[in-house]
Motif scaffolding. Sequence first.
Motif, short mmCIF file in Angstrom:
data_model
loop_
_atom_site.label_atom_id
_atom_site.label_comp_id
_atom_site.label_asym_id
_atom_site.label_seq_id
_atom_site.Cartn_x
_atom_site.Cartn_y
_atom_site.Cartn_z
N GLU A 348 39.25 35.00 51.68
CA GLU A 348 38.28 35.23 50.61
C GLU A 348 38.87 36.14 49.53
OE1 GLU A 348 33.84 37.22 49.91
OE2 GLU A 348 34.67 37.05 51.94
N LEU A 349 39.61 37.17 49.93
CA LEU A 349 40.25 38.06 48.96
C LEU A 349 41.23 37.28 48.09
CD1 LEU A 349 40.93 40.88 47.83
CD2 LEU A 349 42.56 41.14 49.72
N ARG A 350 42.00 36.41 48.70
CA ARG A 350 42.97 35.62 47.92
C ARG A 350 42.26 34.73 46.91
NH1 ARG A 350 45.50 30.98 47.01
NH2 ARG A 350 47.79 30.91 47.00
N ASN A 351 41.21 34.04 47.33
CA ASN A 351 40.49 33.15 46.42
C ASN A 351 39.85 33.93 45.28
OD1 ASN A 351 41.18 31.04 48.08
ND2 ASN A 351 39.21 30.96 49.13
N LEU A 352 39.32 35.12 45.60
CA LEU A 352 38.70 35.95 44.57
C LEU A 352 39.73 36.39 43.54
CD1 LEU A 352 36.19 37.51 43.59
CD2 LEU A 352 36.84 39.35 45.13
N LEU A 353 40.92 36.77 43.99
CA LEU A 353 41.97 37.22 43.08
C LEU A 353 42.52 36.06 42.25
CD1 LEU A 353 43.87 39.70 45.41
CD2 LEU A 353 42.41 40.28 43.46
N GLU A 354 42.59 34.88 42.84
CA GLU A 354 43.07 33.72 42.08
C GLU A 354 42.10 33.40 40.94
OE1 GLU A 354 44.91 29.25 42.75
OE2 GLU A 354 43.82 30.23 44.39
N ARG A 355 40.80 33.44 41.22
CA ARG A 355 39.81 33.20 40.18
C ARG A 355 39.86 34.29 39.11
NH1 ARG A 355 34.80 34.86 38.95
NH2 ARG A 355 33.52 33.39 37.75
N ALA A 356 39.99 35.55 39.54
CA ALA A 356 40.05 36.65 38.59
C ALA A 356 41.28 36.54 37.69
CB ALA A 356 40.06 37.99 39.33
N SER A 357 42.40 36.08 38.25
CA SER A 357 43.61 35.94 37.44
C SER A 357 43.45 34.87 36.36
CB SER A 357 44.80 35.60 38.33
OG SER A 357 44.70 34.27 38.84
N LEU A 358 42.63 33.85 36.63
CA LEU A 358 42.38 32.80 35.63
C LEU A 358 41.43 33.28 34.54
CD1 LEU A 358 42.01 29.75 38.05
CD2 LEU A 358 43.98 30.34 36.63
N LEU A 359 40.55 34.20 34.90
CA LEU A 359 39.59 34.72 33.91
C LEU A 359 40.18 35.85 33.08
CD1 LEU A 359 36.36 34.85 36.12
CD2 LEU A 359 36.89 33.21 34.30
N CYS A 360 41.23 36.49 33.57
CA CYS A 360 41.82 37.64 32.90
C CYS A 360 42.90 37.19 31.92
CB CYS A 360 42.40 38.60 33.93
SG CYS A 360 43.24 40.02 33.24
N ASP A 361 42.78 37.56 30.64
CA ASP A 361 43.77 37.19 29.64
C ASP A 361 44.84 38.26 29.46
OD1 ASP A 361 42.54 34.75 28.98
OD2 ASP A 361 41.09 35.79 27.71
N GLY A 362 44.55 39.49 29.88
CA GLY A 362 45.51 40.58 29.74
C GLY A 362 46.30 40.81 31.01
N ALA A 363 46.74 42.05 31.17
CA ALA A 363 47.55 42.40 32.33
C ALA A 363 46.76 43.16 33.38
CB ALA A 363 48.75 43.25 31.89
N GLN A 364 45.48 43.44 33.08
CA GLN A 364 44.68 44.24 34.01
C GLN A 364 43.35 43.56 34.31
OE1 GLN A 364 44.72 48.69 34.16
NE2 GLN A 364 42.70 48.48 33.22
N ILE A 365 43.10 43.36 35.58
CA ILE A 365 41.84 42.76 36.03
C ILE A 365 40.77 43.84 36.06
CG2 ILE A 365 40.66 41.69 38.00
CD1 ILE A 365 43.28 40.28 38.65
N GLU A 366 39.62 43.54 35.43
CA GLU A 366 38.51 44.47 35.35
C GLU A 366 37.37 43.99 36.25
OE1 GLU A 366 38.70 47.26 33.94
OE2 GLU A 366 40.43 47.04 32.60
#
Length: 422
Positions: A348-366
């Motif tokens: 679940e953590l991996r899937n959440l981070l993969e989705r967050a990486s697609l939504l994040c345009d910069g270098a830092q996930i908020e």
Amino acid sequence: MSLPAIPAELRSLLEQLPEPHILFTPDYRIVFANRAYRDSHGSGRALLGQTCYHVSHHYDAPCDESGESCPLARSRQSGQRERVLHLHHTPHGEEYVDIELIPLRNAHGEISWFVERMTPLPSARRHGDDGLIGRAPTFVRMLEQISRVAPSDATVLLQGESGSGKELVAQAIHRASKRANRPFVVVDCSGLPETLFESALFGHERGAFTGAVSRQIGLIEAAQGGTLFLDEVGDIPLTLQVKLLRLLETGAFRRVGSVEPRHADVRVISATHRPLRQMVADGRFRQDLFFRLNTFPIALPPLRARREDIPALTEALLERVAPGRGLRLSPTALARLAGMPFPGNVRELRNLLERASLLCDGAQIEPQHLDDPLDSPWLVPAATLPVATAPANSPASRKALATQLGISERTLYRRLKTGWRP
């Protein structure tokens, strides 16, 4: 500091050993490092006279005074060899090392020296892009069990929740075993229908059943000499469990449609998220098969039991799902992750981070990149939505209602125009 003289025979013996060894005194002072240690850790001269706990852990006090298990203290108490798994500082970074400590006695029966043999556990890492990652106490206990059982051929049962990494652990055991250069074959016990399971596992002869137009080897033969991993073994039908039991007890099997027995040279590792003991009590799993599979059980901790590993896991997973981007989480986003329940564990953590990486345009996930769209108000049943306390057609009440629903006033206005009602 003057170091005690080492018997020439002892120095010569240690020098010829293939694994890294160090020799130290009962007061933790290192007096010798063999060639294998020097080759893997650099020159041994700089460490002579230093304490083992300072070199390995950068501690200022012995391990048992610094929150670790100390093999020297345990050996001094037991008078015997001791074995632990430690996280050591090495030239390659922090690595898990399997430590075996042996006390050496003089002619009077007193302990004069301690010899420490170090074997890296390559499948477990503090940081990295592969392998098992973590340092939580529950995780380390699991690694200790892996390091002990891997060199043997014992049957292993991995018990853990979905997403906790059972296949990764099985692969780690295989890679640390004497069968590492042979096949690692996965049998998905939950994905095979009962009518095909026996044929897939044992193979079949031509004409054994309708559609068997040629001879086919099964997964057991494919794993010959290696490891057979039975994933979700709790899903094997009762009618087939007796045949698996016979394989484990005799090491023999028959292809479907054949009377010729065949020998299986495989090491069996099984895994399940189901409560096998309860299934045995309910008559849904054979007790004799359970005992055969449960020779060496290993419990995998859920992610909620090792929350201190989330930062290291996050770093490694982001490298996998977004390679080359150098993504990181803001402190508030990381704090939010640390507080999540994660019923799906590391998967679940991996899937959440993969989705967050697609939504994040910069270098830092908020934190907003971690929002779950399925929690949106319009997907909640109408009966559970908050009730407006004022008419929805007034500007003040529209603003209040939008705040209650967690959407913008503009979105609320657009929905009201289409006839939507809260």
